[in-house]
Every structure is written in C-alpha cells, then in structure tokens.
Design a protein around this motif. Structure first.
Motif, PDB file in Angstrom:
ATOM      1  N   GLN A  44      -5.008  -1.813   0.196  1.00 20.51           N
ATOM      2  CA  GLN A  44      -4.758  -2.423   1.499  1.00 20.51           C
ATOM      3  C   GLN A  44      -3.781  -3.589   1.390  1.00 20.51           C
ATOM      4  OE1 GLN A  44      -8.598  -3.342   3.139  1.00 20.51           O
ATOM      5  NE2 GLN A  44      -8.964  -1.231   3.776  1.00 20.51           N
ATOM      6  N   ASN A  45      -3.832  -4.322   0.289  1.00 17.99           N
ATOM      7  CA  ASN A  45      -2.863  -5.400   0.069  1.00 17.99           C
ATOM      8  C   ASN A  45      -1.449  -4.845   0.003  1.00 17.99           C
ATOM      9  OD1 ASN A  45      -3.630  -8.022   0.158  1.00 17.99           O
ATOM     10  ND2 ASN A  45      -3.968  -8.252  -2.030  1.00 17.99           N
ATOM     11  N   ALA A  46      -1.280  -3.739  -0.708  1.00 20.89           N
ATOM     12  CA  ALA A  46       0.039  -3.113  -0.821  1.00 20.89           C
ATOM     13  C   ALA A  46       0.516  -2.629   0.548  1.00 20.89           C
ATOM     14  CB  ALA A  46      -0.008  -1.956  -1.809  1.00 20.89           C
ATOM     15  N   GLN A  47      -0.382  -2.046   1.336  1.00 24.52           N
ATOM     16  CA  GLN A  47      -0.005  -1.573   2.664  1.00 24.52           C
ATOM     17  C   GLN A  47       0.388  -2.734   3.569  1.00 24.52           C
ATOM     18  OE1 GLN A  47      -3.440   0.638   3.921  1.00 24.52           O
ATOM     19  NE2 GLN A  47      -2.753   2.541   2.953  1.00 24.52           N
ATOM     20  N   ILE A  48      -0.340  -3.826   3.490  1.00 22.52           N
ATOM     21  CA  ILE A  48      -0.012  -4.999   4.309  1.00 22.52           C
ATOM     22  C   ILE A  48       1.348  -5.553   3.910  1.00 22.52           C
ATOM     23  CG2 ILE A  48      -0.661  -7.414   4.705  1.00 22.52           C
ATOM     24  CD1 ILE A  48      -3.574  -6.497   4.679  1.00 22.52           C
ATOM     25  N   SER A  49       1.630  -5.571   2.628  1.00 23.01           N
ATOM     26  CA  SER A  49       2.924  -6.062   2.156  1.00 23.01           C
ATOM     27  C   SER A  49       4.064  -5.193   2.688  1.00 23.01           C
ATOM     28  CB  SER A  49       2.936  -6.090   0.629  1.00 23.01           C
ATOM     29  OG  SER A  49       4.199  -6.451   0.153  1.00 23.01           O
ATOM     30  N   ASP A  50       3.876  -3.867   2.621  1.00 22.72           N
ATOM     31  CA  ASP A  50       4.905  -2.954   3.140  1.00 22.72           C
ATOM     32  C   ASP A  50       5.102  -3.141   4.644  1.00 22.72           C
ATOM     33  OD1 ASP A  50       5.191  -1.925   0.602  1.00 22.72           O
ATOM     34  OD2 ASP A  50       3.947  -0.145   0.978  1.00 22.72           O
ATOM     35  N   LYS A  51       4.021  -3.272   5.368  1.00 22.22           N
ATOM     36  CA  LYS A  51       4.122  -3.457   6.821  1.00 22.22           C
ATOM     37  C   LYS A  51       4.777  -4.796   7.161  1.00 22.22           C
ATOM     38  CE  LYS A  51       1.555   0.187   8.050  1.00 22.22           C
ATOM     39  NZ  LYS A  51       1.905   1.245   8.934  1.00 22.22           N
ATOM     40  N   SER A  52       4.510  -5.818   6.369  1.00 24.52           N
ATOM     41  CA  SER A  52       5.119  -7.124   6.608  1.00 24.52           C
ATOM     42  C   SER A  52       6.633  -7.054   6.392  1.00 24.52           C
ATOM     43  CB  SER A  52       4.517  -8.175   5.684  1.00 24.52           C
ATOM     44  OG  SER A  52       3.162  -8.368   5.980  1.00 24.52           O
ATOM     45  N   ASP A  53       7.056  -6.352   5.350  1.00 26.79           N
ATOM     46  CA  ASP A  53       8.490  -6.187   5.108  1.00 26.79           C
ATOM     47  C   ASP A  53       9.150  -5.420   6.250  1.00 26.79           C
ATOM     48  OD1 ASP A  53       8.179  -7.512   2.717  1.00 26.79           O
ATOM     49  OD2 ASP A  53       8.146  -5.677   1.498  1.00 26.79           O
ATOM     50  N   TYR A  54       8.490  -4.368   6.706  1.00 29.21           N
ATOM     51  CA  TYR A  54       9.023  -3.580   7.805  1.00 29.21           C
ATOM     52  C   TYR A  54       9.116  -4.419   9.079  1.00 29.21           C
ATOM     53  CZ  TYR A  54       9.432   0.163  11.244  1.00 29.21           C
ATOM     54  OH  TYR A  54       9.857   0.958  12.280  1.00 29.21           O
ATOM     55  N   LEU A  55       8.093  -5.224   9.327  1.00 30.76           N
ATOM     56  CA  LEU A  55       8.090  -6.102  10.500  1.00 30.76           C
ATOM     57  C   LEU A  55       9.237  -7.102  10.435  1.00 30.76           C
ATOM     58  CD1 LEU A  55       6.740  -7.125  13.110  1.00 30.76           C
ATOM     59  CD2 LEU A  55       5.316  -8.586  11.660  1.00 30.76           C
ATOM     60  N   ALA A  56       9.481  -7.657   9.257  1.00 34.28           N
ATOM     61  CA  ALA A  56      10.571  -8.632   9.109  1.00 34.28           C
ATOM     62  C   ALA A  56      11.920  -7.979   9.394  1.00 34.28           C
ATOM     63  CB  ALA A  56      10.549  -9.225   7.709  1.00 34.28           C
TER      64      ALA A  56
ATOM     65  N   ALA B  16     -18.271  -1.970  -7.035  1.00 31.50           N
ATOM     66  CA  ALA B  16     -17.312  -3.062  -7.256  1.00 31.50           C
ATOM     67  C   ALA B  16     -15.925  -2.499  -7.578  1.00 31.50           C
ATOM     68  CB  ALA B  16     -17.795  -3.976  -8.376  1.00 31.50           C
ATOM     69  N   ILE B  17     -15.861  -1.439  -8.374  1.00 28.49           N
ATOM     70  CA  ILE B  17     -14.565  -0.822  -8.700  1.00 28.49           C
ATOM     71  C   ILE B  17     -13.941  -0.230  -7.446  1.00 28.49           C
ATOM     72  CG2 ILE B  17     -13.507   1.105  -9.946  1.00 28.49           C
ATOM     73  CD1 ILE B  17     -15.515   0.477 -12.227  1.00 28.49           C
ATOM     74  N   TRP B  18     -14.742   0.465  -6.636  1.00 26.39           N
ATOM     75  CA  TRP B  18     -14.224   1.037  -5.397  1.00 26.39           C
ATOM     76  C   TRP B  18     -13.713  -0.062  -4.458  1.00 26.39           C
ATOM     77  CZ3 TRP B  18     -16.343   0.207  -0.503  1.00 26.39           C
ATOM     78  CH2 TRP B  18     -15.746   0.924   0.534  1.00 26.39           C
ATOM     79  N   ALA B  19     -14.474  -1.144  -4.329  1.00 29.03           N
ATOM     80  CA  ALA B  19     -14.064  -2.244  -3.444  1.00 29.03           C
ATOM     81  C   ALA B  19     -12.776  -2.887  -3.941  1.00 29.03           C
ATOM     82  CB  ALA B  19     -15.183  -3.283  -3.353  1.00 29.03           C
ATOM     83  N   GLY B  20     -12.643  -3.080  -5.246  1.00 35.46           N
ATOM     84  CA  GLY B  20     -11.419  -3.657  -5.803  1.00 35.46           C
ATOM     85  C   GLY B  20     -10.216  -2.758  -5.574  1.00 35.46           C
ATOM     86  N   TYR B  21     -10.394  -1.459  -5.772  1.00 38.56           N
ATOM     87  CA  TYR B  21      -9.311  -0.502  -5.546  1.00 38.56           C
ATOM     88  C   TYR B  21      -8.880  -0.506  -4.084  1.00 38.56           C
ATOM     89  CZ  TYR B  21      -6.957   3.963  -4.958  1.00 38.56           C
ATOM     90  OH  TYR B  21      -6.053   4.931  -4.627  1.00 38.56           O
ATOM     91  N   THR B  22      -9.847  -0.492  -3.184  1.00 38.48           N
ATOM     92  CA  THR B  22      -9.545  -0.518  -1.753  1.00 38.48           C
ATOM     93  C   THR B  22      -8.809  -1.796  -1.379  1.00 38.48           C
ATOM     94  OG1 THR B  22     -11.507   0.806  -1.318  1.00 38.48           O
ATOM     95  CG2 THR B  22     -10.561  -0.360   0.548  1.00 38.48           C
ATOM     96  N   PHE B  23      -9.224  -2.912  -1.937  1.00 42.00           N
ATOM     97  CA  PHE B  23      -8.563  -4.188  -1.669  1.00 42.00           C
ATOM     98  C   PHE B  23      -7.104  -4.150  -2.113  1.00 42.00           C
ATOM     99  CE2 PHE B  23      -7.317  -8.414  -3.218  1.00 42.00           C
ATOM    100  CZ  PHE B  23      -7.401  -9.123  -2.038  1.00 42.00           C
ATOM    101  N   LEU B  24      -6.848  -3.635  -3.307  1.00 43.11           N
ATOM    102  CA  LEU B  24      -5.472  -3.576  -3.815  1.00 43.11           C
ATOM    103  C   LEU B  24      -4.599  -2.635  -2.982  1.00 43.11           C
ATOM    104  CD1 LEU B  24      -6.122  -3.577  -7.658  1.00 43.11           C
ATOM    105  CD2 LEU B  24      -5.274  -5.448  -6.245  1.00 43.11           C
TER     106      LEU B  24
END
Length: 111
Positions: free
Chosen positions: A46-58, A36-44
């Motif tokens: 990937q969320n940060a990476q998606i946010s960065d990619k979204s900003d770059y895309l904009a 559960a800790i590993w899954a939560g860390y991976t989720f966070l």
C-alpha cells in the motif's frame, strides 16, 4: 527407597498437559507470526501504491496549471480582439490597409 521431594517427579498426566500447552503456544505463535508477515507485506504494498498515486497526482497538477495558464492567455487574446485598434494592427500585418492609408515600405541596404 530414595527420597524425592514431592512434586519433583512428573506424573504422566502432567506431561500430557504441558505437551498440549506447548502445542497450543506454538500454534498461537505461528498464527501471530503469519499475521504479522501478512500485515507487513500489505503495508509495504500500500505504501508503494500511495507513492505511485502521489507521483501521478503531482504530474496531473502541473499539467492542470499549464492548461490554466494557456486558458488565461487565450482569454486575454480574445479580449484584445474586441479592440478595433488591435484588429487594425493585425490587418496591417497581413497586408490590408484602409482606403485612405498609404503603406510605406522601407528597403534595407545590403551593408
């Protein structure tokens, strides 16, 4: 002799089973907690990476829109260069005149 209900005393064989069961349960809970800790860390992450990619895309999309506007402006200017009257206006601005034209220069007063 004292009377004890049947089964109230734990035999050494039952204690071994319950100790093993507890050990397996603790091992299983540890595994689930680590997963559960590993899954939560991976989720966070990937969320940060998606946010960065979204900003770059904009930023890239706004850059593309600006470039598209510049392209349209240049296409418009190229289409105007096909008009002889516009070419004559450009030539007059640079000081070129047709042989039969006389340039008129207006002097500005110092008032």
């Amino acid at each position: 002799m004292s009377r004890t209900p049947v089964g109230s005393k734990k035999s050494p064989a039952n204690q071994g089973k319950s100790a093993g069961a507890r050990r397996r349960l603790m091992l299983w809970l540890t595994f689930v907690a680590v997963f559960a800790i590993w899954a939560g860390y991976t989720f966070l992450v990937q969320n940060a990476q998606i946010s960065d990619k979204s900003d770059y895309l904009a930023t890239q999309q706004t850059s593309q829109q600006d470039t598209q506007k510049q392209l349209e402006q240049l296409k418009y200017e190229v289409s105007r260069l096909k008009d002889p009257e516009y070419i004559g206006q450009l030539a007059r601005k640079k000081g070129y005149y047709l042989p039969e034209e006389t340039p008129i220069q207006v002097e500005e007063s110092g008032n």
